[in-house]
Design a protein around this motif. Structure first.
Motif, PDB file in Angstrom:
ATOM      1  N   LYS A  88      83.753  70.009  39.380  1.00  0.00           N
ATOM      2  CA  LYS A  88      83.236  69.045  38.413  1.00  0.00           C
ATOM      3  C   LYS A  88      81.709  68.995  38.451  1.00  0.00           C
ATOM      4  N   LEU A  89      81.134  69.023  39.674  1.00  0.00           N
ATOM      5  CA  LEU A  89      79.678  69.025  39.802  1.00  0.00           C
ATOM      6  C   LEU A  89      79.088  70.261  39.138  1.00  0.00           C
ATOM      7  N   ALA A  90      79.671  71.428  39.402  1.00  0.00           N
ATOM      8  CA  ALA A  90      79.143  72.684  38.885  1.00  0.00           C
ATOM      9  C   ALA A  90      79.246  72.764  37.365  1.00  0.00           C
ATOM     10  N   GLN A  91      80.166  72.019  36.783  1.00  0.00           N
ATOM     11  CA  GLN A  91      80.323  72.018  35.331  1.00  0.00           C
ATOM     12  C   GLN A  91      79.268  71.154  34.639  1.00  0.00           C
ATOM     13  N   THR A  92      78.652  70.249  35.382  1.00  0.00           N
ATOM     14  CA  THR A  92      77.743  69.282  34.767  1.00  0.00           C
ATOM     15  C   THR A  92      76.309  69.376  35.283  1.00  0.00           C
ATOM     16  N   THR A  93      76.068  70.213  36.289  1.00  0.00           N
ATOM     17  CA  THR A  93      74.785  70.229  36.991  1.00  0.00           C
ATOM     18  C   THR A  93      74.324  71.658  37.208  1.00  0.00           C
ATOM     19  N   ASP A  94      73.035  71.894  37.091  1.00  0.00           N
ATOM     20  CA  ASP A  94      72.488  73.203  37.414  1.00  0.00           C
ATOM     21  C   ASP A  94      72.630  73.436  38.916  1.00  0.00           C
ATOM     22  N   VAL A  95      73.075  74.623  39.317  1.00  0.00           N
ATOM     23  CA  VAL A  95      73.326  74.933  40.720  1.00  0.00           C
ATOM     24  C   VAL A  95      72.443  76.096  41.160  1.00  0.00           C
ATOM     25  N   LEU A  96      71.690  75.867  42.234  1.00  0.00           N
ATOM     26  CA  LEU A  96      70.886  76.899  42.879  1.00  0.00           C
ATOM     27  C   LEU A  96      71.315  76.996  44.338  1.00  0.00           C
ATOM     28  N   GLY A  97      70.799  78.006  45.059  1.00  0.00           N
ATOM     29  CA  GLY A  97      71.120  78.044  46.479  1.00  0.00           C
ATOM     30  C   GLY A  97      70.644  79.282  47.202  1.00  0.00           C
ATOM     31  N   THR A  98      70.655  79.165  48.522  1.00  0.00           N
ATOM     32  CA  THR A  98      70.448  80.301  49.404  1.00  0.00           C
ATOM     33  C   THR A  98      71.596  80.321  50.393  1.00  0.00           C
ATOM     34  N   TRP A  99      71.576  81.264  51.315  1.00  0.00           N
ATOM     35  CA  TRP A  99      72.643  81.348  52.317  1.00  0.00           C
ATOM     36  C   TRP A  99      72.074  81.170  53.712  1.00  0.00           C
ATOM     37  N   ASP A 100      72.979  80.982  54.686  1.00  0.00           N
ATOM     38  CA  ASP A 100      72.632  80.995  56.105  1.00  0.00           C
ATOM     39  C   ASP A 100      73.606  81.931  56.798  1.00  0.00           C
ATOM     40  N   ASP A 101      73.712  81.866  58.104  1.00  0.00           N
ATOM     41  CA  ASP A 101      74.429  82.920  58.818  1.00  0.00           C
ATOM     42  C   ASP A 101      75.931  82.973  58.532  1.00  0.00           C
ATOM     43  N   HIS A 102      76.601  81.825  58.407  1.00  0.00           N
ATOM     44  CA  HIS A 102      78.060  81.829  58.312  1.00  0.00           C
ATOM     45  C   HIS A 102      78.573  82.311  56.962  1.00  0.00           C
ATOM     46  N   ASP A 103      77.822  82.094  55.892  1.00  0.00           N
ATOM     47  CA  ASP A 103      78.199  82.673  54.604  1.00  0.00           C
ATOM     48  C   ASP A 103      77.600  84.073  54.430  1.00  0.00           C
ATOM     49  N   TYR A 104      76.489  84.319  55.089  1.00  0.00           N
ATOM     50  CA  TYR A 104      75.933  85.674  55.167  1.00  0.00           C
ATOM     51  C   TYR A 104      76.975  86.617  55.766  1.00  0.00           C
ATOM     52  N   GLY A 105      77.622  86.149  56.844  1.00  0.00           N
ATOM     53  CA  GLY A 105      78.738  86.907  57.392  1.00  0.00           C
ATOM     54  C   GLY A 105      78.709  87.131  58.884  1.00  0.00           C
ATOM     55  N   LEU A 106      77.604  86.781  59.573  1.00  0.00           N
ATOM     56  CA  LEU A 106      77.472  87.027  61.002  1.00  0.00           C
ATOM     57  C   LEU A 106      76.750  85.870  61.652  1.00  0.00           C
ATOM     58  N   ASN A 107      77.385  85.230  62.626  1.00  0.00           N
ATOM     59  CA  ASN A 107      76.780  84.100  63.310  1.00  0.00           C
ATOM     60  C   ASN A 107      75.430  84.494  63.909  1.00  0.00           C
ATOM     61  N   ILE A 157      61.698  77.087  45.150  1.00  0.00           N
ATOM     62  CA  ILE A 157      61.510  78.403  45.758  1.00  0.00           C
ATOM     63  C   ILE A 157      62.551  78.560  46.865  1.00  0.00           C
ATOM     64  N   LEU A 158      63.475  79.473  46.670  1.00  0.00           N
ATOM     65  CA  LEU A 158      64.577  79.672  47.602  1.00  0.00           C
ATOM     66  C   LEU A 158      64.294  80.878  48.487  1.00  0.00           C
ATOM     67  N   LEU A 159      64.169  80.645  49.780  1.00  0.00           N
ATOM     68  CA  LEU A 159      63.890  81.727  50.723  1.00  0.00           C
ATOM     69  C   LEU A 159      65.181  82.324  51.274  1.00  0.00           C
ATOM     70  N   ASP A 160      65.093  83.556  51.720  1.00  0.00           N
ATOM     71  CA  ASP A 160      66.190  84.222  52.420  1.00  0.00           C
ATOM     72  C   ASP A 160      65.751  84.431  53.861  1.00  0.00           C
ATOM     73  N   THR A 161      66.319  83.655  54.799  1.00  0.00           N
ATOM     74  CA  THR A 161      65.956  83.755  56.216  1.00  0.00           C
ATOM     75  C   THR A 161      66.943  84.613  56.993  1.00  0.00           C
ATOM     76  N   ARG A 162      67.726  85.441  56.300  1.00  0.00           N
ATOM     77  CA  ARG A 162      68.773  86.257  56.944  1.00  0.00           C
ATOM     78  C   ARG A 162      68.590  87.753  56.752  1.00  0.00           C
ATOM     79  N   TYR A 163      68.431  88.179  55.526  1.00  0.00           N
ATOM     80  CA  TYR A 163      68.526  89.596  55.189  1.00  0.00           C
ATOM     81  C   TYR A 163      67.528  90.450  55.971  1.00  0.00           C
ATOM     82  N   PHE A 164      66.349  89.917  56.213  1.00  0.00           N
ATOM     83  CA  PHE A 164      65.272  90.692  56.847  1.00  0.00           C
ATOM     84  C   PHE A 164      64.949  90.232  58.264  1.00  0.00           C
TER      85      PHE A 164
END
Length: 338
Positions: A88-107, A157-164
């Motif tokens: 419901k939130l995603a249908q009514t609100t603009d959604v942005l984001g970055t990831w961290d380790d657990h959704d990146y895939g490695l603790n 400004i969404l940073l990526d603190t995982r990939y690099f």
């Protein structure tokens, strides 16, 4: 029509736990949070909706997958997408984001994670990024977006603190998990992302520049992941802000299963830099008994919560709030601007 508050200076702290109404609409509202499990009750989405946010920002650990199996990762993202409150939130609100380790895939993972390119595509699918987007070709999920309201502007400004991010240094001498690298060793962002960030700040005409970092920027004494494990990177960001002098820089962070405000004054910048940590959405560090943070303002919240930023142009304020279940305001920091 909406307006955006102008961030310059002055600060007022209010620590509270109340059922204060969150329905009074400000000129612009950002809601954000991190550390969300699909296998635990998602109890806060109705409260988030009640704040009527203009933007929802995922701060990382948006799901807990810890896998290089893309089929399993996709299934978990799909489960979160179909959670009724979030849907419901995603249908009514603009959604942005970055990831961290657990959704990146490695603790605690970084540059060494072999499935990172495939994981990035699944993350972008979750964020509904079009197949034709240039973000599909970029290494890493860093990105930015501008919002213009009645002649005022907010840049997220969404940073990526995982990939690099290069390896951490385990602490084998104390009971802390990680210790800072030797000064100058390693990177969180990589030169490519640093160069991009410099241009984002240097060229920004925004009244506010909201930097989203999955890990804490200011709090660095706890021995877990933080910018403080790369002290030269902490200094580099501070110097970049001092040199480029963008208006109204705020850091939003997560990861820690606690929520808190941290604040520092930078050389030549006429407003305090606030690091607003909000974590977690479905589970929190309820056994928290204290930890040092010389930049902390107010008290640590260690129950499930999310964060909101309410911009009020007429009153020249930004109201930072830590909000829990049933809309309880658990912590509040009001920044006044003249």
């Amino acid at each position: 029509m909406k307006k955006i508050a102008f961030l310059i200076w002055g600060i007022l702290l209010v620590s509270c736990s109340s059922k204060k109404s969150l329905t009074e609409k400000k000129d612009f509202v950002i809601a954000f949070g991190s550390c969300n499990r699909v296998d635990l009750p998602n109890l806060l989405w109705d409260d988030i909706l009640n704040t009527d946010p203009d933007v929802w920002i995922w701060g990382g650990d948006n799901i807990y997958a810890d896998t290089d199996d893309m089929k399993a990762l996709r299934a978990m993202y799909d489960q979160q997408k179909n959670e009724p409150g979030y849907r419901k939130l995603a249908q009514t609100t603009d959604v942005l984001g970055t990831w961290d380790d657990h959704d990146y895939g490695l603790n605690d993972g970084g540059v060494e994670f072999k499935a990172k390119a495939a994981s990035q595509q699944e993350f972008l699918n979750f964020m509904n990024v079009p197949e034709s987007s240039e973000l599909r070709k970029r290494k890493g999920v860093y990105n930015s977006k501008n919002y213009v309201i009645d002649g005022h502007e907010i840049r997220v400004i969404l940073l990526d603190t995982r990939y690099f991010r290069t390896p951490l240094t385990p602490d084998t001498e104390t009971d802390k998990r990680i210790k800072p690298n030797e000064y100058g060793v390693g990177t969180i962002l990589s030169d490519t992302q640093w160069n991009w960030l410099e241009k984002e700040l240097q060229n920004s005409t925004a009244d506010f520049n909201i930097i989203v970092s999955s890990i804490q920027y200011l709090s660095q004494e706890h021995g877990f992941e933080a910018w403080g494990n790369f002290p030269h990177e902490v200094d580099r960001l501070a110097k970049l802000i001092e040199d480029t002098k963008p208006k109204g820089v705020v850091v939003l962070s997560g990861d820690r299963h606690i929520s808190e405000f941290s604040k520092i004054n930078l050389e030549g910048i006429d407003y305090p830099l606030i690091d607003f940590t909000s974590s977690g959405l479905t589970h929190a560090y309820r056994e928290f008994s204290g930890e040092p943070n010389k930049y902390r303002v107010g008290e640590v919240v260690y129950t499930e919560s999310f964060g909101i930023l309410e911009f009020d142009f007429k009153a020249k304020t930004v109201d930072f709030k830590i909000v829990g279940d049933n809309g309880n305001v658990l912590g509040q920091l009001e920044q006044v601007y003249e």
